[in-house]
Design an enzyme around this catalytic site. Structure first.
Site, PDB file in Angstrom:
ATOM      1  N   HIS A   1     -11.064  -4.747  10.337  1.00  0.00           N
ATOM      2  CA  HIS A   1     -11.613  -4.560   8.994  1.00  0.00           C
ATOM      3  C   HIS A   1     -12.898  -3.750   8.996  1.00  0.00           C
ATOM      4  O   HIS A   1     -13.692  -3.861   8.072  1.00  0.00           O
ATOM      5  CB  HIS A   1     -11.896  -5.919   8.337  1.00  0.00           C
ATOM      6  CG  HIS A   1     -10.672  -6.651   7.901  1.00  0.00           C
ATOM      7  ND1 HIS A   1      -9.801  -7.231   8.783  1.00  0.00           N
ATOM      8  CD2 HIS A   1     -10.178  -6.884   6.679  1.00  0.00           C
ATOM      9  CE1 HIS A   1      -8.808  -7.803   8.119  1.00  0.00           C
ATOM     10  NE2 HIS A   1      -9.007  -7.609   6.834  1.00  0.00           N
TER      11      HIS A   1
ATOM     12  N   GLU B   1       0.813  -1.225   0.000  1.00  0.00           N
ATOM     13  CA  GLU B   1       0.000   0.000   0.000  1.00  0.00           C
ATOM     14  C   GLU B   1       0.841   1.267   0.000  1.00  0.00           C
ATOM     15  O   GLU B   1       0.589   2.187  -0.753  1.00  0.00           O
ATOM     16  CB  GLU B   1      -0.931   0.027   1.221  1.00  0.00           C
ATOM     17  CG  GLU B   1      -2.225  -0.726   1.026  1.00  0.00           C
ATOM     18  CD  GLU B   1      -2.054  -2.233   1.169  1.00  0.00           C
ATOM     19  OE1 GLU B   1      -0.947  -2.666   1.523  1.00  0.00           O
ATOM     20  OE2 GLU B   1      -3.020  -2.967   0.932  1.00  0.00           O
TER      21      GLU B   1
END
Lengths: 404, 332, 327
Positions: free
Chosen positions: C129, C60
């Protein structure tokens, strides 16, 4: 042994007493006969004595609380003795001294229907510490409507005043712009009030009459009107100007009787009685004490005209602090006027008549006028009213005193 | 390929080129010295990371690329900015935080930019600029241009995640980029040996199957040669290179850090100074008859003047307007 | 007018913008061959090819930085984070590189990049998450933050975000991708910084965004039936810049406000909205502004516990009853 401290009837007529100051604190040892507290009765300040010995274990009424005769205000007992669990007695009142001056209500205009006397106030809890809880919107709405928030009951949490509360409250009492001071009634005042009402009807009137030499006033009037610039001055205009000026010096007469208190105003708004086809109405000359003679004359004429044409707005005929009524044009020499509540006084003006009078040992014919003042005895006492009238007389007899 | 590149003899036909290199190194050296003085006098604030001792790397490498190639470096960047086209005036004014600085006074020493010259900064987070450089290379490839990107960073940056992620993607996607690691042996105060499991930086390239090279970073000509071949690889083959230049800084990590003491000895510093890149090139040029003492004197004097002029310019340049506080937060 | 899913609305936006401007490209994990982890990029690789739809390794920080670098030299990347939870790894690039570059360079550079992906909770994805990150990015000057609630808004706002010359954080929602709505054919964009009244009302303003818009609308329907309260639902759409004027107009009209947000209460988006209201519309308020937020806990796995953490119409109704003094 448990001894209950009771609010005792310290005068034959006493029904309730105000606990001024506790002289003993919780935990103090007391013996029979010790002075526990000072209590204001309907007549005077008395001492409350301990009727038993032991420790003053609990005080159930705080300084300043007003309690009914017979209520338990404290408990004396041995240090370890079990004592009953009792609630505090009486509602703590605001300080007995005059309440601090409040700034004027920002009254733009009172709402509709103020001709009727003030409707009974809804149950309003005394604001703790003087601060009223209201939502910002409610505050703004109240300010726009000239509503005193302390008159509005709040339905929100913690007594918060919210929009629907303001919407639901009509502007009950008329408002008058200007500074004023509310004075809580003392016990003595309360008693006088009650007695008078019981014997004399809704407003306890008494009447004071004085006869005024109007020579100088007449001369002054003639001279002013001869100047030619400005409106024609009438005797009534002069009387109103003088009454307004005198009220500044005798604030005690420039007041309203409100349930439970007297409101003394800083400003003078003079109600002027005007006869209209089927009755009488009193337009108000606002700040009459600050207006010049010609301003008063002009305004009086305009208001009277509009009154006769039925064109007066509610703001124009409410909010006066004192009234003047003149029947001189009908050749009435003397009459007693009825007070306009919530005002506390009214001056009735008679016609000017030439009378024989003894002056400096000589017999003279002089212009004389009789003024009769009606006073609400709950607000104005004899001497107070008399002093006021005396000032009025002095000013009318010495017109220059107006500018002194 | 792990043998250091070394250039012995000078090419007599390239005298002008060597003059240029020497001039640039002298300019950078003088600039940094005067900047250090200005910092000590309180005219430059915040962080100030000086390049003294490392001149050979910036000058050697940046003379191997084209003006339209993208240059991205970290915060020890005054040299790179000046060499790749940002004027010494604009750099000094930026150090002083003035309106005429290359970043309008709003960047400072760590955020010099000269976008017209493709000098893309000037970044303060260790290793964070590597992906930026790779992005520029990505764009060059995307546009099918033959521009390349060259990225400078210290040896302490090779341990951060961004290094790994960037080199992996550069190799994976065949990006036209040269990664130049200016290995000056010390992070702030931590020697490479205490920070890295593997001390030869160039060897990490094999993790990515990337071309690698190492070079004596105190030798400007060696650096130049090594960079040329990496640049060619990028431009012609669209392949990245990890080039380790072994160099040394004479000053502390920044002006706020000690020159020596706990983390390195004064003796070590003195020893390294014997390999000074400017001295070395001067000797080489003298030996090759490519410079006279007079010419050297003139060159030094001219450089001094330029730096003095830059200082003057910076002093005269006004503070940014108060309204500049709010400009360029967004691009309209 | 066609009714399409939020997902397809995003797909259309990407497609149209990539056709319109050759400098626009998409980069992220699984965006190409896999057709997108949430199928937002379905079919794009086939249409535009590998050069413009780039699958990345799980890096990322690296690919966000590459996107910023490419934007610095004039391309217009759309960087997809599979979820915004993973973007924490890249936040240095979003904040220290993208957001600050224009300012630090004295305006020499700008970064026309879009970072997009689903944020907030889905169903039983547990603590790592399920986080809503609006506040983190809305805090940063130099970023723009957008959170569309409907397919129409998603398409119009994504197109605008791609055309914007500044870094835009575009917050979608896994629970929104399947929702459907009318989206007109033909070219349209929606400006950033404009809120939208999704339902007009007079008695209370419900300020919401993204998934809580549906919650607010359901609560509004029930409030009308059960309590005779007319609620106005104001969908912020953009968090930064915030449409303060729209908020003020609505609250000045209704005198009452409840904010419905998915994120945690402390320093959440609602806190900023409350600050704006109490500063600018103080005299319009008949009650304090209340917030319905996610519970201040990491997201639990258990289904019922998870449901209890999320805003729902019951919680909104209870808050409205308080500000309307109905209880």
């Amino acid at each position: 042994m448990v001894t209950k401290v009771l609010m005792e009837a310290l005068s034959p007529t006493m029904e309730e007493g105000k606990l001024l100051t506790w002289l003993k604190q919780e935990g103090d040892e007391v013996t029979a006969g010790d002075v526990l507290a000072e209590v204001e009765t309907d007549k005077a300040v008395m001492e409350l004595q301990a009727r038993g010995a032991g420790v003053l274990r609990r005080i159930l009424a705080a300084d300043g609380a007003t309690v009914a005769v017979g209520s338990i205000v404290g408990i004396i007992a041995d240090p370890d003795e079990e004592i009953p669990d009792l609630p505090t007695a009486g509602a703590p009142k605001e300080k007995p001294a005059a309440a601090p001056k409040q700034p004027a209500e920002p009254a733009a205009a009172p709402d509709a229907a103020p001709t009727s006397p003030p409707s009974p106030q809804p149950e309003v809890p005394a604001p703790a510490g003087g601060r009223v809880k209201a939502s910002p919107l409610a505050r703004r709405m109240a300010s726009e409507r000239g509503l005193d928030l302390s008159r509005v009951a709040g339905s929100g949490p913690g007594g918060r005043i919210v929009k629907r509360d303001v919407e639901g409250t009509e502007a009950a009492a008329p408002t008058a712009a200007g500074a004023y001071e509310d004075v809580e009634l003392s016990q003595l005042r309360k008693t006088i009030a009650k007695r008078l009402v019981q014997s004399l009807g809704p407003i306890p009137h008494f009447f004071l009459t004085t006869e005024i030499d109007m020579e100088r006033a007449a001369d002054a009037r003639e001279a002013l009107n001869a100047l030619g610039d400005g409106p024609k001055i009438s005797f009534n205009d002069i009387v109103m100007k003088v009454v307004a000026a005198a009220l500044r010096q005798h604030r005690a007469c420039n007041a309203w009787w409100l349930d439970g208190k007297i409101r003394y105003f800083e400003d003078v708004h003079l109600s002027m009685a005007v006869a209209i086809p089927d009755g009488l109405i009193t337009p108000v000359i606002r700040h009459a004490d600050r207006k010049s003679l010609r301003e008063i004359a002009t305004e009086a004429r305009q208001l009277a005209e509009r009154a006769r044409e039925r064109k007066l707005t509610p703001e124009e005929y409410t909010g006066g602090t004192f009234s003047v009524s003149n029947l001189g044009m009908f050749d009435i020499e003397h009459f007693t006027a009825v007070i306009n509540p919530p005002e506390a006084g009214i001056v009735a003006v008679g016609s000017i008549v030439e009378r024989p009078v003894v002056a400096d040992g000589e017999l003279e014919v002089r212009k004389r006028m009789r003024l009769t003042m009606s006073c609400d005895h709950r607000v104005i006492d004899g001497a107070t009213g008399a002093q006021f009238l005396q000032t009025v007389k002095r000013m009318l007899e010495n017109p220059l005193a107006l500018v002194w | 390929m792990s043998e250091p590149v070394f250039v012995e003899k000078l090419d007599p036909g390239r005298g002008e080129f060597y003059h240029k290199l020497l001039n640039q190194m002298l300019l950078v050296r003088r600039f940094e010295e005067r900047a250090g003085e200005a910092y000590a006098l309180g005219k430059i604030g915040g962080f100030c990371h000086l390049y003294i001792g490392q001149e050979a790397v910036a000058i050697g490498a940046l003379n191997a690329i084209r003006p339209d190639d993208f240059v991205v470096t970290a915060y020890r960047e005054h040299a790179h900015a000046i060499v790749h086209g940002v004027s010494s005036r604009a750099v000094m004014a930026e150090l002083f935080g003035r309106r005429d600085g290359c970043s309008g006074g709003k960047g400072g020493s760590m955020h010099l930019f000269g976008v017209e010259r493709n000098f893309l900064g000037g970044h303060g987070i260790v290793g964070a600029h590597l992906p930026l450089a790779a992005g520029a290379a990505f764009a060059a490839k995307y546009r099918k241009s033959d521009q390349i990107a060259i990225c400078f960073f210290g040896e302490a940056a090779v341990n951060i995640g961004a290094f790994h992620e960037t080199l992996n993607m550069a190799a994976l996607w065949d990006l036209p980029i040269v990664f130049v690691c200016e290995n000056n042996r010390y992070g702030m105060g931590t020697a490479l040996e205490r920070a890295a499991a593997v001390w030869d930086v160039y060897r990490r390239a094999c993790s990515y199957d990337m071309a690698e090279e190492t070079v004596d970073g105190m030798d400007v000509l060696a650096v130049h040669e090594a960079t040329l071949s990496a640049v060619r690889r990028a431009r012609e083959e669209q392949l990245p290179t990890l080039l380790e230049a072994r160099t040394y800084r004479y000053m502390g990590h920044s002006m706020a850090d000690p020159i020596h003491g706990h983390y390195r000895t004064k003796e070590e510093l003195e020893e390294q100074k014997l390999k000074d890149p400017i001295t070395r090139l001067v000797h080489q040029m003298r030996d090759g008859g490519l410079i006279t003492d007079d010419e050297l004197e003139t060159m030094r004097a001219t450089v001094d003047e330029e730096v003095a002029d830059a200082l003057d310019f910076a002093e005269q340049s006004p503070d940014p307007e108060p309204a500049a506080l709010y400009t360029d937060v967004y691009h309209d | 007018m066609p009714t399409i899913t939020y997902r397809d609305a995003l797909n259309e936006a990407l497609r149209e913008e990539m056709e319109r401007d050759p400098d626009v490209f998409l980069m992220g994990e699984e965006v190409g061959v896999y057709q997108g982890a949430y199928k937002v990029s379905r079919g794009l690789l086939e249409t535009f090819g590998e050069r413009r739809v780039v699958d990345t390794p799980i890096s990322e920080l690296g690919f966000a930085g590459i996107g910023v670098g490419a934007a610095m030299v004039g391309l217009r990347p759309v960087i997809e984070f599979m979820t915004w939870n993973f973007a924490l790894l890249a936040i240095d690039q979003v904040v220290n590189s993208a957001a600050k570059m224009c300012y630090m360079s004295g305006g020499q550079l700008h970064v026309p990049i879009v970072f997009r992906g689903p944020g907030g909770a889905a169903l039983q994805l547990a603590a790592q998450h399920s986080q809503a990150f609006e506040s983190w990015y809305a805090h940063i000057p130099g970023l723009k933050v957008v959170a569309p609630a409907t397919p129409y808004d998603a398409k119009g706002l994504l197109k605008t975000a791609i055309r914007d010359d500044n870094p835009v954080v575009f917050l979608e929602g896994e629970m929104l991708y399947n929702t459907k709505g009318e989206v007109p054919e033909g070219e349209f964009t929606i400006p950033l910084g404009e809120a939208d009244v999704k339902r007009e009302g007079t008695d209370v303003t419900l300020v919401c965004h993204s998934k809580t818009v549906a919650t607010a609308l359901k609560a509004a329907d029930r409030l009308a039936d059960e309590a005779g309260v007319s609620a106005e639902v104001l969908d912020l759409r953009s968090i930064r810049p915030l449409d303060v004027d729209a908020i003020m107009r609505s609250v000045t009209k209704t005198n009452r406000c409840v904010i419905v947000e998915e994120g945690w209460p402390f320093c959440g988006i609602g806190a900023q909205v409350v600050d704006e209201i109490q500063r600018e519309a103080f005299d319009a308020l008949d009650a304090p502004v209340l917030r319905v937020t996610g519970e201040d806990v990491p997201m639990p796995y258990n289904k019922n516990l998870e449901r209890a953490t999320k805003p729902n119409p019951d919680k909104v109704i209870a808050a409205v009853r308080r500000v309307a003094y109905l209880d």
